[in-house]
Design a protein around this motif. Structure first.
Motif: not given
Length: 105
Positions: A1-8
């Motif tokens: 699962x991709x973390x929110x910081x990585x997605x941002x």
């Protein structure tokens, strides 16, 4: 699962690339179709050619007119030219003139 910081960070990078493409695209389109673009340059070149030929024609016409006017100057009036202009402007014909009419059949 991709973390929110990585997605941002991925979305921010994509947004920056999209903005860069949009800016380059905008200037590219304007370089081709804008007021000073490639199409406008071709149209200006065509207009230059047309106006140059018109200028040459007007210069020839002016030279002919100046030559005719020079014959009417007071220093050296050409009697034939004076007679021609007077008859034309006054719509006058000498009774002793021979007039030949050409009919079109």
């Amino acid at each position: 699962m991709v973390s929110r910081a990585r997605l941002k960070s991925v979305l921010t990078g994509l947004a920056l690339y999209a903005m860069a493409v949009a800016i380059v695209g905008y200037f590219g389109v304007n370089a081709y179709t804008g007021k000073y673009g490639l199409n406008a340059r071709q149209e200006l070149d065509q207009e230059i050619v047309a106006l140059t030929s018109e200028l040459a024609q007007l210069k020839r016409e002016r030279a002919r007119s100046e030559q005719r006017v020079s014959l009417l100057r007071t220093e050296k009036i050409d009697p034939d030219m004076l007679d021609e202009r007077a008859r034309f402007q006054l719509d006058y014909v000498n009774p002793h003139d021979l007039i030949r009419t050409i009919s079109q059949n």
